[in-house]
Design a protein around this motif. Structure first.
Motif, mmCIF file in Angstrom:
data_model
loop_
_atom_site.group_PDB
_atom_site.id
_atom_site.type_symbol
_atom_site.label_atom_id
_atom_site.label_comp_id
_atom_site.label_asym_id
_atom_site.label_seq_id
_atom_site.Cartn_x
_atom_site.Cartn_y
_atom_site.Cartn_z
ATOM 1 N N CYS A 9 15.119 2.873 -37.616
ATOM 2 C CA CYS A 9 14.509 2.567 -38.910
ATOM 3 C C CYS A 9 14.081 1.108 -38.965
ATOM 4 C CB CYS A 9 15.492 2.844 -40.050
ATOM 5 S SG CYS A 9 16.155 4.521 -40.089
ATOM 6 N N GLN A 10 13.247 0.797 -39.944
ATOM 7 C CA GLN A 10 12.860 -0.575 -40.202
ATOM 8 C C GLN A 10 14.071 -1.341 -40.736
ATOM 9 O OE1 GLN A 10 10.031 -0.895 -43.381
ATOM 10 N NE2 GLN A 10 11.265 0.264 -44.817
ATOM 11 N N PRO A 11 14.083 -2.669 -40.621
ATOM 12 C CA PRO A 11 15.205 -3.449 -41.145
ATOM 13 C C PRO A 11 15.423 -3.192 -42.632
ATOM 14 C CG PRO A 11 13.806 -4.804 -39.764
ATOM 15 C CD PRO A 11 13.076 -3.514 -39.955
ATOM 16 N N ASP A 12 16.679 -3.098 -43.027
ATOM 17 C CA ASP A 12 17.066 -2.897 -44.429
ATOM 18 C C ASP A 12 16.594 -1.567 -44.994
ATOM 19 O OD1 ASP A 12 18.359 -5.347 -44.548
ATOM 20 O OD2 ASP A 12 16.555 -6.410 -45.183
ATOM 21 N N ALA A 13 16.286 -0.597 -44.146
ATOM 22 C CA ALA A 13 15.861 0.710 -44.645
ATOM 23 C C ALA A 13 17.040 1.512 -45.178
ATOM 24 C CB ALA A 13 15.162 1.502 -43.545
ATOM 25 N N PHE A 14 18.212 1.311 -44.632
ATOM 26 C CA PHE A 14 19.378 2.104 -45.021
ATOM 27 C C PHE A 14 19.782 1.800 -46.458
ATOM 28 C CE2 PHE A 14 24.038 2.343 -45.449
ATOM 29 C CZ PHE A 14 24.230 3.683 -45.202
ATOM 30 N N LEU A 15 19.968 2.867 -47.247
ATOM 31 C CA LEU A 15 20.436 2.738 -48.625
ATOM 32 C C LEU A 15 21.868 3.221 -48.761
ATOM 33 C CD1 LEU A 15 19.853 2.071 -51.608
ATOM 34 C CD2 LEU A 15 19.082 4.437 -51.879
ATOM 35 N N GLU A 73 8.449 5.616 -58.681
ATOM 36 C CA GLU A 73 8.275 4.551 -57.694
ATOM 37 C C GLU A 73 9.610 3.886 -57.368
ATOM 38 O OE1 GLU A 73 5.602 4.203 -56.066
ATOM 39 O OE2 GLU A 73 4.489 5.650 -57.253
ATOM 40 N N ALA A 74 10.243 3.246 -58.342
ATOM 41 C CA ALA A 74 11.563 2.643 -58.133
ATOM 42 C C ALA A 74 12.607 3.727 -58.401
ATOM 43 C CB ALA A 74 11.756 1.439 -59.046
ATOM 44 N N GLN A 75 12.968 4.451 -57.369
ATOM 45 C CA GLN A 75 13.748 5.671 -57.547
ATOM 46 C C GLN A 75 15.252 5.422 -57.530
ATOM 47 O OE1 GLN A 75 12.205 8.290 -54.445
ATOM 48 N NE2 GLN A 75 10.764 9.184 -55.889
ATOM 49 N N VAL A 76 15.965 6.422 -58.036
ATOM 50 C CA VAL A 76 17.429 6.441 -58.050
ATOM 51 C C VAL A 76 17.879 7.777 -57.476
ATOM 52 C CG1 VAL A 76 19.521 6.350 -59.471
ATOM 53 C CG2 VAL A 76 17.543 4.941 -60.078
ATOM 54 N N VAL A 77 18.879 7.758 -56.599
ATOM 55 C CA VAL A 77 19.438 8.996 -56.076
ATOM 56 C C VAL A 77 20.819 9.201 -56.696
ATOM 57 C CG1 VAL A 77 20.338 7.801 -54.020
ATOM 58 C CG2 VAL A 77 20.105 10.284 -54.020
ATOM 59 N N SER A 113 13.884 -2.220 -54.684
ATOM 60 C CA SER A 113 12.533 -2.663 -55.007
ATOM 61 C C SER A 113 11.708 -1.446 -55.424
ATOM 62 C CB SER A 113 11.887 -3.358 -53.804
ATOM 63 O OG SER A 113 11.806 -2.463 -52.706
ATOM 64 N N LEU A 114 10.396 -1.635 -55.560
ATOM 65 C CA LEU A 114 9.508 -0.513 -55.867
ATOM 66 C C LEU A 114 9.385 0.362 -54.623
ATOM 67 C CD1 LEU A 114 6.743 -2.350 -57.906
ATOM 68 C CD2 LEU A 114 8.545 -0.866 -58.789
ATOM 69 N N ALA A 115 10.344 1.250 -54.449
ATOM 70 C CA ALA A 115 10.401 2.029 -53.213
ATOM 71 C C ALA A 115 10.808 3.458 -53.516
ATOM 72 C CB ALA A 115 11.394 1.399 -52.234
ATOM 73 N N ARG A 116 10.478 4.326 -52.565
ATOM 74 C CA ARG A 116 10.877 5.725 -52.623
ATOM 75 C C ARG A 116 12.109 5.936 -51.747
ATOM 76 N NH1 ARG A 116 7.080 9.020 -54.928
ATOM 77 N NH2 ARG A 116 5.047 8.065 -55.302
ATOM 78 N N ALA A 167 11.486 3.511 -48.549
ATOM 79 C CA ALA A 167 10.144 3.231 -48.036
ATOM 80 C C ALA A 167 9.237 2.909 -49.215
ATOM 81 C CB ALA A 167 9.602 4.419 -47.247
ATOM 82 N N GLY A 168 8.198 2.126 -48.950
ATOM 83 C CA GLY A 168 7.292 1.702 -50.015
ATOM 84 C C GLY A 168 6.013 2.514 -50.058
ATOM 85 N N GLY A 169 5.536 2.774 -51.276
ATOM 86 C CA GLY A 169 4.281 3.510 -51.441
ATOM 87 C C GLY A 169 4.444 4.987 -51.132
#
Length: 280
Positions: free
Chosen positions: A121-127, A31-35, A103-106, A168-170
């Protein structure tokens, strides 16, 4: 007895990239992933502030303002960061960096070359991104597309031919829209879409209800052709549920809440009337 097979037009997102342009990376966790991204000598990764989790000893990190990542006055006014983190490998050997979702995101890897070099993209989507990726925060000036909250008119646009990672979440599904095909999606569930998709905003109720908040009050009408990525658990929806459970009293279980509201308005009325009398 097994359930009957159900054919759906939605597919889980699968990363695709030309074989000659594959960048070594690995997404860890559920869920809370790391790349984890491997960097060859002189290669660099541009990431959002606060996303660095770990890195090898040969990597240098610097927090800088990048003119090519246009942020402008809008992002600064709404409390967004105007800097980026640059992770550079100056050494003679390969290195690696680990970037975590906030956050708890993929984490979704996106090869912009596959999507025509542009993605909204949605706001703050960029990692983070590798190679040729430019991040713009765009404002939708069409009045019908302005909704309550920053997310209504501040969006991220990724352009270029490089590799980007968004969050993204979920669960995340992908829908390929044909020409003229229409899809209605809750605005907060849209992670990203290609620039060829036409977007119109529909209010499911009076405008005053949309302005003061509510669930599923604003729907996006998407018309193909194009591709849209949909998330099942937007971060703001998760945060609202947590905030309500922790801080907000239940109206039926706490009738004193109404009494407190009534006292507040009564005192405000007394103050206003008193100030008018004194001014006379």
């Amino acid at each position: 007895m097994a359930a009957p097979f159900f054919s759906t037009p939605f597919q889980p997102y699968v990363y695709q990239s030309p074989q000659d342009a594959v960048i070594p990376f690995q997404i860890l966790g559920g869920e809370a992933q790391v790349v984890q991204i491997m960097l060859k000598p002189q290669e660099k990764v541009i990431a959002r502030p606060g996303s660095m989790c770990f890195m090898s000893g040969s990597i240098e990190m610097e927090n800088v303002y990048l003119p090519e990542n246009e942020v402008g006055m809008w992002q600064w006014l709404f409390g967004k960061s105007v800097t980026s983190v640059v992770l550079h490998n100056p050494g003679p050997t390969d290195g690696f960096v680990g970037l975590a979702a906030p956050s708890l995101a993929r984490i979704l890897p996106i090869d912009l070359a596959v999507f025509g070099g542009e993605l909204l993209c949605q706001p703050d989507a960029f990692l983070c991104s590798v190679n040729d990726v430019k991040v713009n925060n765009t404002v939708d000036h069409r009045a019908r597309n302005v909704i309550a909250g920053v997310e209504g008119f501040l969006r991220q646009k990724l352009t270029g031919q490089g590799l980007a990672f968004i969050i993204a979440g979920g669960s995340v599904v992908q829908k390929n829209l044909e020409v003229g095909e229409v899809l209605s999606v809750d605005v907060s569930c849209i992670v990203a879409l290609t620039s060829t998709v036409n977007v119109q905003i529909k209010y499911n109720g009076p405008m005053r209800r949309a302005v003061f908040g509510g669930d599923n009050l604003v729907t996006a009408i998407l018309t193909g052709p194009g591709i849209v990525f949909i998330q099942s658990l937007p971060f703001h929806r998760l945060s609202q549920r947590i905030a309500r459970a922790v801080t907000s009293p239940n109206m039926r279980e706490n009738p004193k809440f109404f009494v407190q509201i009534a006292i507040f308005f009564f005192l405000a009325y007394v103050v206003i009337v008193s100030s008018l009398i004194l001014t006379e």
